[in-house]
Design an enzyme around this catalytic site. Sequence first.
Site, PDB file in Angstrom:
ATOM      1  CD  GLU A 121      -8.670  -2.624  -1.064  1.00  7.65           C
ATOM      2  OE1 GLU A 121      -9.079  -2.636   0.112  1.00  7.65           O
ATOM      3  OE2 GLU A 121      -7.945  -3.508  -1.536  1.00  7.65           O
ATOM      4  CG  ASP A 128      -1.690  -1.277   1.399  1.00  8.77           C
ATOM      5  OD1 ASP A 128      -2.117  -1.853   0.388  1.00  8.77           O
ATOM      6  OD2 ASP A 128      -1.858  -1.719   2.561  1.00  8.77           O
TER       7      ASP A 128
END
Length: 358
Positions: free
Chosen positions: A258, A48
Amino acid sequence: MKPGSKWRYAAVAAALLSTAALAKDGPVAPNGRHYLSQPLVTSIYTADPSAHVFNGKIYIYPSHDIKTNIPDDDLGSQYAMRDYRVLEMDHVGGKVTVGPVALDVDQVPWAAKQMWAPDAAYKNGTYYLYFPARDHQGIFRIGVATSKNPMGPFKADPKPIPGAYSIDPAVFTDSDGKSYMYFGGIWGGQLQRWVTGKYNPHGSATDLHQDDKPALTAKVAMLAPDMQHLAEKPRDVVILGKDGKPVTGGEHDKRFFEASWMFKRDGKYYFTYSTGDTHFLAYAIGDNPYGPFHYKGHFLLPVQGWTTHQSIVKHNGKWWLFYADTQLSNKNSLRNVKVTQLHFNPDGTIQTIDPFTH
């Protein structure tokens, strides 16, 4: 965060990885091809990646994956990260420095566990670290911490940001100095439990299950001047299809899942995100930070692993895509950050990247 039922390489991954030989193009992937890029660091697991250019250097704010015995499930219980460590490099291809712990869950009064994908921003001599975590009731909130050093350590505010919820905060600062926070993620990110603006513990566990209705989507709100509060009520990040109507819940290869990330190029606003269970990185373009945004397509094909999470920055005259896969571990919850150059077509659309080479 669904584990591996749809993951195209899972059946043969372990055997292939254990015998993979280093070819002239690098390690052989489970699909028999070669990886486009190699991990930036191998001493820890990272995912991420939120990359930013501060003082001419690149700083990457990733999740810090750790080993766990928690079984995989659709709500991401196996992603048990508990702290953040910042990566620093002078330029892409240069030495990458792994910083010390910048913030630990035990240093956040309101947080209990699962320090997921963070982001960072800078204003008036202060660096801001934005992060999601489950509170002591199991609800994902978004917090903020501050430091005078981009590597930390960061000191967390004692309470989460009022009005912000779910996961994956991404802060974009426009050329006029105004900053906006994008946030949200379905399934384990709990966005489907905030449909009314209030948390519903009995809401759907994954999404709305309404394939013909507008899909759940990210939220956006302008940040207050102190960068630690929202200046307004969050609104939907509307993504429109070619028909001019919002992308529907059934369009799993297009709809938001997301990993919001916003960047601006040639006066256009690029909202990028992950489609989650279909494993693409997608983007839509708008004329302002709020949208609406017009869906344009995929710019990263599926990586090794369940999904990925991106950031895009310009440095030394080139655009760079930071992403992650599972090359080092072959385990969905133990990932490694990578980077590759991003290219644009003359009309401003993004050229699609294949994370593997032949």
